[in-house]
Design a protein around this motif. Sequence first.
Motif, mmCIF file in Angstrom:
data_model
loop_
_atom_site.group_PDB
_atom_site.id
_atom_site.type_symbol
_atom_site.label_atom_id
_atom_site.label_comp_id
_atom_site.label_asym_id
_atom_site.label_seq_id
_atom_site.Cartn_x
_atom_site.Cartn_y
_atom_site.Cartn_z
ATOM 1 N N ALA A 46 27.301 -8.532 -5.348
ATOM 2 C CA ALA A 46 26.685 -7.919 -4.527
ATOM 3 C C ALA A 46 25.727 -6.944 -5.403
ATOM 4 C CB ALA A 46 27.731 -6.958 -3.834
ATOM 5 N N SER A 47 26.322 -6.368 -6.418
ATOM 6 C CA SER A 47 25.325 -5.458 -7.312
ATOM 7 C C SER A 47 24.389 -6.155 -8.049
ATOM 8 C CB SER A 47 26.471 -4.941 -8.613
ATOM 9 O OG SER A 47 25.731 -4.343 -9.580
ATOM 10 N N GLN A 48 24.569 -7.664 -8.249
ATOM 11 C CA GLN A 48 23.434 -8.247 -8.746
ATOM 12 C C GLN A 48 22.346 -8.458 -7.449
ATOM 13 O OE1 GLN A 48 24.698 -12.113 -10.040
ATOM 14 N NE2 GLN A 48 23.416 -12.140 -11.835
ATOM 15 N N GLN A 49 22.489 -8.860 -6.404
ATOM 16 C CA GLN A 49 21.558 -9.179 -5.359
ATOM 17 C C GLN A 49 20.918 -7.714 -5.055
ATOM 18 O OE1 GLN A 49 20.947 -11.944 -4.859
ATOM 19 N NE2 GLN A 49 22.879 -12.981 -5.708
ATOM 20 N N ASN A 68 0.846 -1.120 -0.032
ATOM 21 C CA ASN A 68 -0.020 -0.141 -0.075
ATOM 22 C C ASN A 68 1.160 1.199 0.017
ATOM 23 O OD1 ASN A 68 -2.206 -1.514 0.018
ATOM 24 N ND2 ASN A 68 -2.499 -1.272 2.267
ATOM 25 N N ASN A 69 1.994 1.309 0.720
ATOM 26 C CA ASN A 69 2.783 2.246 0.654
ATOM 27 C C ASN A 69 3.358 2.568 -0.425
ATOM 28 O OD1 ASN A 69 2.243 2.850 3.473
ATOM 29 N ND2 ASN A 69 4.414 1.889 4.178
ATOM 30 N N HIS A 70 3.985 1.898 -1.362
ATOM 31 C CA HIS A 70 4.552 2.063 -2.412
ATOM 32 C C HIS A 70 3.967 1.592 -3.830
ATOM 33 C CE1 HIS A 70 7.931 3.670 -0.164
ATOM 34 N NE2 HIS A 70 7.764 2.765 0.661
ATOM 35 N N LEU A 71 2.866 0.947 -3.900
ATOM 36 C CA LEU A 71 2.044 0.516 -4.922
ATOM 37 C C LEU A 71 3.043 -0.333 -5.825
ATOM 38 C CD1 LEU A 71 -0.120 3.510 -5.684
ATOM 39 C CD2 LEU A 71 -0.728 1.371 -4.229
ATOM 40 N N ILE A 72 3.990 -1.192 -4.953
ATOM 41 C CA ILE A 72 4.949 -1.949 -5.699
ATOM 42 C C ILE A 72 4.328 -2.746 -6.893
ATOM 43 C CG2 ILE A 72 6.615 -3.874 -5.529
ATOM 44 C CD1 ILE A 72 7.129 -2.974 -2.776
ATOM 45 N N GLY A 73 4.589 -2.390 -8.309
ATOM 46 C CA GLY A 73 4.211 -3.144 -9.064
ATOM 47 C C GLY A 73 2.909 -3.079 -9.810
ATOM 48 N N VAL A 80 18.329 -6.986 -7.541
ATOM 49 C CA VAL A 80 16.980 -7.687 -7.347
ATOM 50 C C VAL A 80 16.143 -7.045 -6.324
ATOM 51 C CG1 VAL A 80 16.178 -9.878 -6.294
ATOM 52 C CG2 VAL A 80 18.225 -9.895 -7.683
ATOM 53 N N LEU A 81 16.741 -6.755 -5.205
ATOM 54 C CA LEU A 81 16.129 -5.768 -4.173
ATOM 55 C C LEU A 81 15.487 -4.358 -4.859
ATOM 56 C CD1 LEU A 81 18.328 -6.275 -1.162
ATOM 57 C CD2 LEU A 81 16.130 -7.551 -1.671
ATOM 58 N N ARG A 82 16.220 -4.086 -5.652
ATOM 59 C CA ARG A 82 16.043 -2.581 -6.302
ATOM 60 C C ARG A 82 14.741 -2.837 -7.220
ATOM 61 N NH1 ARG A 82 20.645 -0.861 -9.441
ATOM 62 N NH2 ARG A 82 19.626 -2.135 -10.844
ATOM 63 N N ASN A 83 14.799 -3.822 -7.849
ATOM 64 C CA ASN A 83 13.677 -3.976 -8.996
ATOM 65 C C ASN A 83 12.325 -4.456 -8.370
ATOM 66 O OD1 ASN A 83 15.412 -3.818 -11.403
ATOM 67 N ND2 ASN A 83 15.949 -5.989 -11.157
ATOM 68 N N ASN A 119 0.602 -13.202 -7.240
ATOM 69 C CA ASN A 119 1.616 -13.133 -7.898
ATOM 70 C C ASN A 119 2.818 -12.303 -7.471
ATOM 71 O OD1 ASN A 119 0.867 -15.245 -9.440
ATOM 72 N ND2 ASN A 119 0.307 -13.891 -11.284
ATOM 73 N N PHE A 120 2.334 -10.831 -7.284
ATOM 74 C CA PHE A 120 3.328 -9.733 -6.959
ATOM 75 C C PHE A 120 3.559 -9.956 -5.265
ATOM 76 C CE2 PHE A 120 2.377 -8.210 -10.810
ATOM 77 C CZ PHE A 120 3.145 -7.428 -11.129
ATOM 78 N N LYS A 121 2.859 -10.578 -4.766
ATOM 79 C CA LYS A 121 3.190 -10.841 -3.164
ATOM 80 C C LYS A 121 4.387 -11.614 -3.223
ATOM 81 C CE LYS A 121 -0.773 -9.420 -0.602
ATOM 82 N NZ LYS A 121 -1.975 -9.696 0.150
ATOM 83 N N ALA A 122 3.962 -12.939 -4.108
ATOM 84 C CA ALA A 122 5.057 -13.872 -4.257
ATOM 85 C C ALA A 122 6.550 -13.285 -4.685
ATOM 86 C CB ALA A 122 4.550 -15.114 -5.165
ATOM 87 N N ASP A 123 6.358 -12.369 -5.700
ATOM 88 C CA ASP A 123 7.507 -11.866 -6.310
ATOM 89 C C ASP A 123 8.485 -11.238 -5.389
ATOM 90 O OD1 ASP A 123 7.533 -12.978 -8.791
ATOM 91 O OD2 ASP A 123 6.631 -11.216 -9.790
ATOM 92 N N PHE A 124 7.521 -10.457 -4.316
ATOM 93 C CA PHE A 124 8.264 -9.705 -3.286
ATOM 94 C C PHE A 124 8.941 -10.524 -2.403
ATOM 95 C CE2 PHE A 124 7.693 -7.857 1.053
ATOM 96 C CZ PHE A 124 8.321 -6.676 0.678
ATOM 97 N N PHE A 125 8.261 -11.770 -1.829
ATOM 98 C CA PHE A 125 8.764 -12.703 -1.103
ATOM 99 C C PHE A 125 9.951 -13.221 -1.600
ATOM 100 C CE2 PHE A 125 4.776 -12.608 1.266
ATOM 101 C CZ PHE A 125 5.060 -11.955 2.462
ATOM 102 N N LYS A 126 9.996 -13.667 -2.856
ATOM 103 C CA LYS A 126 11.005 -14.310 -3.746
ATOM 104 C C LYS A 126 12.308 -13.333 -3.413
ATOM 105 C CE LYS A 126 9.268 -16.363 -7.124
ATOM 106 N NZ LYS A 126 8.851 -16.621 -8.354
#
Lengths: 126, 126
Positions: free
Chosen positions: B56-59, A99-104, B62-65, B14-21
């Motif tokens: 490190a940059s790669q990981q 909700n905060n960031h509307l991720i995706g 992932v978090l940035r995306n 799907n997006f929650k799953a991607d977030f947890f992934k």
Amino acid sequence: MVWILKAVRQQLSNFKADFFKALAHPLRISILDALRLGELTVNEISQRFSIEPANASQQLAVLRNKGIVVTRKEGSNVYYSVSDSAIFKLLDAAREIFNNHLIGVRGMLEEIRLEQAQTPKRRGER
Amino acid sequence: MVWILKAVRQQLSNFKADFFKALAHPLRISILDALRLGELTVNEISQRFSIEPANASQQLAVLRNKGIVVTRKEGSNVYYSVSDSAIFKLLDAAREIFNNHLIGVRGMLEEIRLEQAQTPKRRGER
DNA sequence: TATATATATAGGAATATTTGCAGATGCGAT
DNA sequence: ATCGCATCTGCAAATATTCCTATATATATA
């Protein structure tokens, strides 16, 4: 002896990662959401999400192996429920982040649009 | 029109799953823990965890995306920090779950044991 | 007993992820 | 401009995951 601390920390990260990995699947997320209202059998879950019972059992086994859900056997049925309400707290925290960031969200709407364009649903289809 | 609701719910899962992934990786968990104390550069992270800067940059990518971390560029350095303190709330909830139920402690000790005994590898063991 | 139902598990093919490394990019200093 | 440093991205092999089918196990019922 510092390596022991490092090893423990690393193992902790490994297990936290495994824990999140158990949550990192759309179907398992949906199942956990459904379990907010109470326990469900494998059969009920397989019907609710239109999946094979074997598939439901398999996904539930993943959650069970990480201690996220627990089982209660009654006759030939197995009732699954969430082991700890802190799980829901975690899911709520995830929702707050969404909700905060509307991720995706933009991508989500885009994907829905593409999905419908590729396989147009007919009227009355569930 | 019910299919729209179902599609939205499924996409949300799907997006929650991607977030947890994105969280489901030991190194990324460790990096987020390190970021509790403030922003860090790729170089600092690669040194702290003894990994290649590319790794490190790669990981971090992932978090940035997934919008979990944000970047601030200063000269040729890129400072990474967590985008929302709710992320830490989520990690704390995960820690609470671990503390409540000691999820996987038995398996953790088992894995440490196996790690130590890895030199003479046994047959039939995973 | 046999039969049907509910759940669990094994195996395999398709798919996705991880990992290390090479090369590319961007920036500041010379 | 070139050099050095920090960071990013692309590639490919090794590994892991998903999803399906078939089979196994346990339980209730006739």
